[in-house]
Design a protein around this motif. Structure first.
Motif, PDB file in Angstrom:
ATOM      1  N   THR A 162      46.906  40.728  41.637  1.00 55.58           N
ATOM      2  CA  THR A 162      45.647  40.159  41.142  1.00 55.58           C
ATOM      3  C   THR A 162      44.557  40.420  42.160  1.00 55.58           C
ATOM      4  O   THR A 162      44.651  39.956  43.295  1.00 55.58           O
ATOM      5  CB  THR A 162      45.805  38.637  40.922  1.00 55.58           C
ATOM      6  OG1 THR A 162      46.745  38.429  39.872  1.00 55.58           O
ATOM      7  CG2 THR A 162      44.480  37.979  40.550  1.00 55.58           C
ATOM      8  N   GLY A 163      43.522  41.136  41.742  1.00 53.20           N
ATOM      9  CA  GLY A 163      42.430  41.393  42.684  1.00 53.20           C
ATOM     10  C   GLY A 163      41.385  40.297  42.673  1.00 53.20           C
ATOM     11  O   GLY A 163      40.613  40.149  43.627  1.00 53.20           O
ATOM     12  N   ALA A 164      41.332  39.518  41.567  1.00 49.88           N
ATOM     13  CA  ALA A 164      40.221  38.572  41.414  1.00 49.88           C
ATOM     14  C   ALA A 164      40.663  37.293  40.726  1.00 49.88           C
ATOM     15  O   ALA A 164      41.328  37.334  39.689  1.00 49.88           O
ATOM     16  CB  ALA A 164      39.107  39.230  40.594  1.00 49.88           C
ATOM     17  N   VAL A 165      40.274  36.165  41.310  1.00 49.11           N
ATOM     18  CA  VAL A 165      40.419  34.873  40.638  1.00 49.11           C
ATOM     19  C   VAL A 165      39.034  34.238  40.603  1.00 49.11           C
ATOM     20  O   VAL A 165      38.369  34.126  41.642  1.00 49.11           O
ATOM     21  CB  VAL A 165      41.413  33.955  41.386  1.00 49.11           C
ATOM     22  CG1 VAL A 165      41.351  32.529  40.840  1.00 49.11           C
ATOM     23  CG2 VAL A 165      42.838  34.492  41.261  1.00 49.11           C
TER      24      VAL A 165
ATOM     25  N   ALA B 166      42.526  38.288  37.194  1.00 46.40           N
ATOM     26  CA  ALA B 166      42.419  39.649  36.648  1.00 46.40           C
ATOM     27  C   ALA B 166      42.566  40.641  37.797  1.00 46.40           C
ATOM     28  O   ALA B 166      42.524  40.265  38.976  1.00 46.40           O
ATOM     29  CB  ALA B 166      41.062  39.830  35.960  1.00 46.40           C
ATOM     30  N   SER B 167      42.707  41.922  37.452  1.00 45.42           N
ATOM     31  CA  SER B 167      42.777  42.946  38.499  1.00 45.42           C
ATOM     32  C   SER B 167      41.440  43.069  39.211  1.00 45.42           C
ATOM     33  O   SER B 167      41.386  43.304  40.419  1.00 45.42           O
ATOM     34  CB  SER B 167      43.104  44.312  37.883  1.00 45.42           C
ATOM     35  OG  SER B 167      44.405  44.288  37.370  1.00 45.42           O
ATOM     36  N   HIS B 168      40.356  42.916  38.433  1.00 40.29           N
ATOM     37  CA  HIS B 168      39.005  43.131  38.982  1.00 40.29           C
ATOM     38  C   HIS B 168      38.090  41.968  38.635  1.00 40.29           C
ATOM     39  O   HIS B 168      38.308  41.269  37.651  1.00 40.29           O
ATOM     40  CB  HIS B 168      38.443  44.448  38.455  1.00 40.29           C
ATOM     41  CG  HIS B 168      39.307  45.612  38.803  1.00 40.29           C
ATOM     42  ND1 HIS B 168      39.350  46.160  40.061  1.00 40.29           N
ATOM     43  CD2 HIS B 168      40.211  46.306  38.064  1.00 40.29           C
ATOM     44  CE1 HIS B 168      40.231  47.155  40.087  1.00 40.29           C
ATOM     45  NE2 HIS B 168      40.780  47.261  38.882  1.00 40.29           N
TER      46      HIS B 168
ATOM     47  N   ARG C 241      34.958  41.437  37.444  1.00 43.31           N
ATOM     48  CA  ARG C 241      34.094  41.272  36.273  1.00 43.31           C
ATOM     49  C   ARG C 241      34.823  40.528  35.152  1.00 43.31           C
ATOM     50  O   ARG C 241      34.285  39.605  34.553  1.00 43.31           O
ATOM     51  CB  ARG C 241      33.596  42.656  35.791  1.00 43.31           C
ATOM     52  CG  ARG C 241      32.565  42.622  34.667  1.00 43.31           C
ATOM     53  CD  ARG C 241      31.257  41.940  35.046  1.00 43.31           C
ATOM     54  NE  ARG C 241      30.758  42.381  36.323  1.00 43.31           N
ATOM     55  CZ  ARG C 241      30.032  41.605  37.155  1.00 43.31           C
ATOM     56  NH1 ARG C 241      29.720  40.389  36.817  1.00 43.31           N
ATOM     57  NH2 ARG C 241      29.629  42.079  38.298  1.00 43.31           N
ATOM     58  N   ALA C 242      36.049  40.949  34.871  1.00 44.38           N
ATOM     59  CA  ALA C 242      36.826  40.296  33.804  1.00 44.38           C
ATOM     60  C   ALA C 242      37.084  38.829  34.138  1.00 44.38           C
ATOM     61  O   ALA C 242      36.978  37.958  33.274  1.00 44.38           O
ATOM     62  CB  ALA C 242      38.147  41.033  33.598  1.00 44.38           C
ATOM     63  N   ALA C 243      37.381  38.553  35.410  1.00 48.23           N
ATOM     64  CA  ALA C 243      37.680  37.167  35.805  1.00 48.23           C
ATOM     65  C   ALA C 243      36.442  36.287  35.640  1.00 48.23           C
ATOM     66  O   ALA C 243      36.505  35.201  35.054  1.00 48.23           O
ATOM     67  CB  ALA C 243      38.181  37.137  37.246  1.00 48.23           C
ATOM     68  N   PHE C 244      35.283  36.778  36.139  1.00 46.16           N
ATOM     69  CA  PHE C 244      34.027  36.011  36.013  1.00 46.16           C
ATOM     70  C   PHE C 244      33.686  35.777  34.537  1.00 46.16           C
ATOM     71  O   PHE C 244      33.376  34.668  34.117  1.00 46.16           O
ATOM     72  CB  PHE C 244      32.849  36.800  36.617  1.00 46.16           C
ATOM     73  CG  PHE C 244      32.680  36.649  38.104  1.00 46.16           C
ATOM     74  CD1 PHE C 244      32.691  35.404  38.714  1.00 46.16           C
ATOM     75  CD2 PHE C 244      32.455  37.768  38.889  1.00 46.16           C
ATOM     76  CE1 PHE C 244      32.496  35.280  40.083  1.00 46.16           C
ATOM     77  CE2 PHE C 244      32.260  37.657  40.266  1.00 46.16           C
ATOM     78  CZ  PHE C 244      32.288  36.410  40.863  1.00 46.16           C
ATOM     79  N   GLU C 245      33.682  36.852  33.770  1.00 42.66           N
ATOM     80  CA  GLU C 245      33.209  36.753  32.377  1.00 42.66           C
ATOM     81  C   GLU C 245      34.134  35.891  31.528  1.00 42.66           C
ATOM     82  O   GLU C 245      33.677  35.107  30.705  1.00 42.66           O
ATOM     83  CB  GLU C 245      33.056  38.157  31.773  1.00 42.66           C
ATOM     84  CG  GLU C 245      31.868  38.893  32.370  1.00 42.66           C
ATOM     85  CD  GLU C 245      31.563  40.204  31.672  1.00 42.66           C
ATOM     86  OE1 GLU C 245      32.387  40.659  30.846  1.00 42.66           O
ATOM     87  OE2 GLU C 245      30.493  40.770  31.958  1.00 42.66           O
TER      88      GLU C 245
END
Lengths: 148, 79
Positions: A25-28, A96-98, A100-104
């Motif tokens: 996971t690159g992003a939480v 998410a891996s990145h 943008r997806a985690a934020f949105e």
């Protein structure tokens, strides 16, 4: 995972637990909603839910988020019952891996939770109790996600 | 017998959250509830009130089985 609880929760503990052991996971991203005092007008907030139904409806929306964003995981904790100002009401975390997806996805899920999720909210203050409807801003926030 | 559940402002108005009643359909149940409490009857007909049978949203004329759980849901406010 979706949890409704009538007990106070610690967002920091939830966040640490959610982040643990994620090697891909690159992003939480996360959001914590707190009960506002409204300058003394809201002494207690009471959230009514339909156990079973409420979680199932939120799960449908989580599935929509998973179809829309490249998500790996979602954690939602929502208070029910009596809540005093300053206490956390809702915790949402997305993995998410990145980023943008985690934020949105976190933003998308919160707009649903604040406007359409099966909760009924009553505010009690010095002037008595009143049931709260979504604010126009909550509904226009939700409308941002509708595809034309 | 159907287990009837009220939420939010509907439960405050009626003064109860749960009761058991004999009814063959949702329409039948609404008539019974309105006969008991005219104010509640009006509120159940109010804009945006949805009905769930066994936790699934149904039309207002849905049939009920012996084990049905019927919930009247006022407009949802979000958390």
């Amino acid at each position: 995972m979706i949890t409704l609880t009538d007990q106070a929760f610690d967002p920091g503990t939830l966040m640490s637990d959610f982040c643990r052991g994620r090697t891909e996971t690159g992003a939480v991203a996360s959001f914590v909603g707190l009960a506002r005092a409204e300058g003394g007008a809201a002494a207690v907030l009471e959230l009514d839910a339909y156990p079973g139904f409420t979680e199932a409806q939120i799960a449908l929306h989580v599935a929509t988020a998973q179809g829309r964003f490249e998500l790996q995981d979602v954690r939602i904790v929502h208070r029910i019952g009596a809540i005093v100002p300053g206490e956390p009401i809702v915790f949402v975390a997305t993995a998410a891996s990145h980023r943008r997806a985690a934020f949105e996805a976190c933003d998308f899920l919160m707009d649903y939770l604040k406007s359409r999720a099966p909760f009924w909210k009553k505010e009690t203050g010095p002037d008595g109790a009143r049931w709260i409807e979504p604010r126009p801003q909550d509904l226009s926030d939700l409308a941002r996600w509708e595809t034309p | 017998m159907a287990k009837v559940l009220l939420f939010g402002a509907l439960s405050d108005l009626a003064g109860w959250r749960e009761k058991t009643l004999e009814a063959k359909s949702v329409a039948d149940l609404r008539h019974l509830l309105a006969a008991e409490d005219a104010g509640l009857g009006l509120a159940l007909d109010g804009a945006g009130v949805q009905v769930a049978v066994d936790q699934a949203i149904v039309r207002h004329d849905a049939a009920l089985t012996a084990a049905s759980e019927v919930a009247f849901l006022p407009p949802m406010s979000g958390g």
